[in-house]
Design an enzyme around this catalytic site. Structure first.
Site, mmCIF file in Angstrom:
data_model
loop_
_atom_site.group_PDB
_atom_site.id
_atom_site.type_symbol
_atom_site.label_atom_id
_atom_site.label_comp_id
_atom_site.label_asym_id
_atom_site.label_seq_id
_atom_site.Cartn_x
_atom_site.Cartn_y
_atom_site.Cartn_z
ATOM 1 N N HIS A 204 36.310 32.211 44.543
ATOM 2 C CA HIS A 204 37.443 32.310 45.602
ATOM 3 C C HIS A 204 37.220 33.111 46.818
ATOM 4 C CE1 HIS A 204 38.425 35.995 43.412
ATOM 5 N NE2 HIS A 204 39.225 36.260 44.534
HETATM 6 N N1 UDP Z 1 41.075 35.900 35.791
HETATM 7 C C1 UDP Z 1 41.946 34.957 34.731
HETATM 8 N N2 UDP Z 1 41.791 33.809 34.896
HETATM 9 C C2 UDP Z 1 41.082 33.001 35.653
HETATM 10 C C3 UDP Z 1 40.114 33.678 36.599
HETATM 11 C C4 UDP Z 1 40.400 34.928 36.494
HETATM 12 O O1 UDP Z 1 42.763 35.536 34.066
HETATM 13 O O2 UDP Z 1 41.008 31.761 35.806
HETATM 14 C C5 UDP Z 1 41.465 37.272 35.925
HETATM 15 C C6 UDP Z 1 40.046 38.065 35.560
HETATM 16 O O3 UDP Z 1 39.771 38.184 34.272
HETATM 17 C C7 UDP Z 1 40.612 39.537 36.185
HETATM 18 C C8 UDP Z 1 41.578 39.009 37.351
HETATM 19 O O4 UDP Z 1 41.996 37.643 36.972
HETATM 20 O O5 UDP Z 1 41.203 40.204 35.311
HETATM 21 C C9 UDP Z 1 40.468 38.897 38.653
HETATM 22 O O6 UDP Z 1 41.344 38.231 39.701
HETATM 23 P P1 UDP Z 1 40.665 37.713 40.763
HETATM 24 O O7 UDP Z 1 39.262 37.324 40.498
HETATM 25 O O8 UDP Z 1 41.468 36.566 41.491
HETATM 26 O O9 UDP Z 1 40.747 38.913 42.060
HETATM 27 P P2 UDP Z 1 39.836 40.033 42.138
HETATM 28 O O10 UDP Z 1 39.500 40.801 41.246
HETATM 29 O O11 UDP Z 1 38.433 39.381 43.051
HETATM 30 O O12 UDP Z 1 40.494 40.783 43.340
#
Ligand code: UDP
Length: 352
Positions: A204
């Site tokens: 993403h």
């Molecule tokens: N996550 C989730 N479902 C999904 C994809 C990710 O629950 O389909 C969870 C993942 O386990 C983690 C969090 O969302 O706890 C991460 O979010 P994201 O990747 O959107 O953000 P980033 O960490 O890159 O800021």
């Protein structure tokens, strides 16, 4: 004591939930603000259900927009609510636009500000998250760092040592709490997948999904890998919008973004994870599951030091790395990633 907890996007809910409960168990009812930065059911409401959180006390409903418009809308809404509530402390999490917006609004109103997940640095100013992190840390009175490398970054930037607390990674609190449920769920069986026989992928970050040429290349490589190891891709709405707009095709198993318990279950059963997410790099490292991060850098170097995570700039290198790392599950241990981070933060917030 009045404490405000601020969330707006998927990773925020995973970080907010443990602190909400740690404060509750100490007799404090925190006020929850949800900015509405993420508003799809799968990225927002599903997390409140999974973590059994009550409806937010204040919902700003800002929705999608350019980064700057979104930040300014959140600041404008925050001004009224913060003035009315006059809290003792505002707690922001992570590195999303809502984090920065509430940090700016809180400091302008001379409120005490605490940042959970302080000190992470990718040293890549092209990432909006890096701007959000650095600015939020600059404004914060209390810096809750997830690991010693992050603490070093804060000290090197001249932050007063007495404002820094190395408390560990609050996402791991959520993971440990939900893990038994996720384990018994065996969500991969619903998708007809074999335990440790498939790859879980998430994408993403703008650098990967906002350019048709690059997104097309990534999907093409995933298609090749999918011939050997089934790839399941819970597709982020940002990515889906672009895939549809540019009419890109893929043979991998595309599903909706998953609620946390289901996603964790799929992660637990996978043989390898391909991602550009920050949180997923940490979660796989904690679980000892091999992870390939499609990015030139990471703000989470600890995941590289452990050897669970490896960075890859160009997707064409994926098949070789997958072959090398698939199924290599390891035992890991990271100081303070022990499920008690929220307890530490709550203790510090309540005894300043
Ligand atoms: N996550 C989730 N479902 C999904 C994809 C990710 O629950 O389909 C969870 C993942 O386990 C983690 C969090 O969302 O706890 C991460 O979010 P994201 O990747 O959107 O953000 P980033 O960490 O890159 O800021």
């Amino acid at each position: 004591m009045r404490i405000i907890l601020v969330a707006g996007a998927r990773p925020n809910f995973v970080k907010l939930s443990p602190l909400y409960y740690a404060l509750k168990s100490r007799g404090i009812g925190p006020v929850v603000i949800h900015t509405g930065q993420h508003y799809d059911y799968e990225l927002s409401q599903a997390f409140f259900e999974d973590f059994n959180l009550p409806e937010p006390d204040h919902y700003f409903g800002v929705g999608s927009d350019t980064n700057l418009r979104q930040i300014s809308k959140i600041i404008a809404k925050a001004e009224d609510v913060l003035r009315a509530l006059n809290p003792d402390v505002v707690v922001v999490f992570g590195d999303v636009n809502s984090t920065l917006a509430l940090a700016v609004a809180s400091k302008h109103l001379h409120l005490k500000l605490a940042h959970v997940e302080a000190g992470l640095r990718s040293r890549d100013w092209s990432m909006p998250e890096e701007i959000n992190r650095i600015t939020t840390d600059a404004l914060s009175d209390l810096l809750f760092s997830p690991s010693y490398d992050a603490t070093e970054n804060l000290l090197a930037e001249g932050k007063p040592p007495e404002s820094i607390f190395t408390v560990g990674n609050i996402m791991i609190d959520s993971l440990m709490r939900v893990r038994p449920r996720a384990e018994s769920l065996r969500y991969w069986e619903n998708l007809g997948l074999r335990e440790r026989g498939y790859i879980l992928a998430t994408l993403h970050r703008p650098v990967n999904v906002d350019d048709p040429e690059r997104l097309g290349r990534i999907l093409k490589v995933l298609d090749r890998i999918n011939e050997r190891y089934p790839v399941v891709l819970p597709m982020h709405p940002r990515t889906r919008k672009n895939v549809e707009r540019w009419n890109l095709r893929t043979s991998v198993r595309v599903i909706k973004p998953l609620r946390y318990t289901h996603f964790l279950s799929l992660m637990l059963g996978s043989g390898l994870v391909i991602t550009d997410s920050g949180g997923v790099q940490e979660e796989t490292s904690f679980l000892g599951i091999p992870c390939i991060t499609l990015r030139p850098n990471t703000e989470r170097p600890i995941t590289l030091e452990l050897g669970t995570n490896v960075l890859l700039k160009e997707p064409e290198g994926l098949p070789e790395l997958v072959e090398e790392r698939f199924g290599r599950i390891t035992e890991t241990s990271i100081p303070l990633w022990d499920g008690r981070t929220a307890e530490r933060i709550a203790r510090i917030l309540l005894n300043p």
